[in-house]
Design an enzyme around this catalytic site. Structure first.
Site, mmCIF file in Angstrom:
data_model
loop_
_atom_site.group_PDB
_atom_site.id
_atom_site.type_symbol
_atom_site.label_atom_id
_atom_site.label_comp_id
_atom_site.label_asym_id
_atom_site.label_seq_id
_atom_site.Cartn_x
_atom_site.Cartn_y
_atom_site.Cartn_z
ATOM 1 C CG HIS A 60 -14.330 38.411 52.224
ATOM 2 N ND1 HIS A 60 -13.183 37.796 51.411
ATOM 3 C CD2 HIS A 60 -15.293 38.972 51.448
ATOM 4 C CE1 HIS A 60 -13.661 37.908 50.328
ATOM 5 N NE2 HIS A 60 -14.842 38.422 49.955
ATOM 6 C CD GLU B 213 -16.765 41.554 48.923
ATOM 7 O OE1 GLU B 213 -15.915 41.795 48.280
ATOM 8 O OE2 GLU B 213 -17.125 40.384 49.212
ATOM 9 C CG HIS C 181 -19.878 36.850 49.300
ATOM 10 N ND1 HIS C 181 -19.001 36.700 50.670
ATOM 11 C CD2 HIS C 181 -18.904 36.953 48.381
ATOM 12 C CE1 HIS C 181 -17.963 37.335 50.303
ATOM 13 N NE2 HIS C 181 -17.796 37.215 49.069
ATOM 14 N NE ARG D 53 -10.597 29.153 45.999
ATOM 15 C CZ ARG D 53 -9.035 29.292 46.132
ATOM 16 N NH1 ARG D 53 -8.631 28.103 46.852
ATOM 17 N NH2 ARG D 53 -8.447 30.294 45.784
#
Length: 322
Positions: A101, A118, A176, A196
């Protein structure tokens, strides 16, 4: 204001399992539920209040109406009237794609969005459950692109066997992926921007491979290599254990067998409880009482000064705020 529960937003996915419906005690025939969005202000996926006088309103309407009383005065200004966190449960029956991200600066420039930092808390895991977090060796952006092209990118990633209670902090820029057998509670910035990186050459039902974002991800990645990407902590009963503190959220785990009083009088923020085990009742300083059980999340508005948590035997939950 009073403590808010929301209707879960259930998302069936190709990789989803069958744990979320029973975990959340829902009466639903939906299958392959990979995600339950517990509290969301993502456009098009706004959570709906499920209890009390505001039932039926969505989270965007709630923030517009109550402003700083709901989210905290500083948060209301900082996030331009948007709710800053997205809370999910994730059940992976297969490996998810490898992702990264962008940070706030890059996401704003490219997508007019917040970035996405996150964290994961492992609620449950099969015996062979695993996930990937971070680089295992130093690579350059060009080497990275080549490893995607020749299907060797997994050789450069740390792969962890996991168990319940494991915690991973994922700042924007860290590669991740959630692996098969993982059941996770996720706390993240309100953003749906995902690059992605690799999808194991899987094909959809129409025989197509999914789009990869190699060029976009190339300069979104933090190429720093660390020894260990797991968040190490010592579990304790009946006292707070802080797991993560960062500019976007602070998260603490509570494992309670006895009553505890929480003081939020100095905090200018909402507080969210995400329950993983057991059940409890929570009473605020205005006398509002709400029940909380495994699979539920509750949002306490910024006007909350104190809470009293009474476990029904035993309860384990995450507390998060900004």
């Amino acid at each position: 204001m009073y403590p808010l529960k929301f209707q879960p937003i259930l998302k069936s996915t190709l990789w989803g399992g069958e744990k979320i419906i029973p975990f959340k005690h829902l009466d639903s025939n939906q299958t392959q539920v990979g995600e339950s969005w517990e509290i969301s202000d993502v456009p098009g996926d706004e959570s709906i209040v499920a209890n009390g006088a505001d039932a039926g309103k969505n989270l965007t309407q709630m923030v517009n109406e109550y402003k700083g009383a709901l989210v905290g005065e500083a948060n209301y200004k900082r996030f331009n009237g948007k709710f800053p966190l997205l809370i999910k449960f994730i059940d992976a029956q297969q490996d998810l794609s490898i992702q990264v991200h962008p940070n706030d600066e890059l996401a704003m420039k490219r997508h007019n969005s917040m970035g996405k930092t996150e964290m994961w808390y492992v609620v449950d895991a099969t015996a062979d459950a695993h996930l990937r977090s971070g680089l295992s060796k130093a690579i350059t952006p060009d080497e990275y692109a080549q490893m995607i092209a020749d299907n060797t990118i997994c050789d450069a990633l740390k792969d962890y066997s996991i168990k319940p209670g494991d915690v991973f902090f994922l700042p924007a820029g860290r590669i991740h992926s959630i692996g098969a057998g993982s059941f996770i509670a996720e706390i993240q910035q309100t953003s749906n921007v995902t690059y992605r990186i690799y999808d194991f050459n899987r094909k959809d039902k129409n025989g197509n491979t999914r789009e990869l974002h190699t060029e976009l991800s190339k300069d979104a990645i933090d190429y720093t290599v660390y020894d260990d990407y797991r968040t190490n902590y010592t579990p304790k009963e009946n006292e707070p254990v802080e797991l993560v503190t960062c500019p976007y959220f602070t998260t603490t785990v509570y494992d309670l067998t006895e009553k505890m009083s929480m003081d939020y009088s100095e905090l200018d923020s909402f507080v969210i409880y995400i329950c993983m085990e057991g059940a409890c009742t929570v009473t605020d300083n205005e006398g509002n009482t709400i029940s909380l059980q495994a699979g539920e999340s509750v949002l306490f508005p910024a006007t909350t000064r104190s809470l009293e948590v009474v476990p029904e035997g035993k309860v384990k939950f995450l507390e998060t705020y900004v």
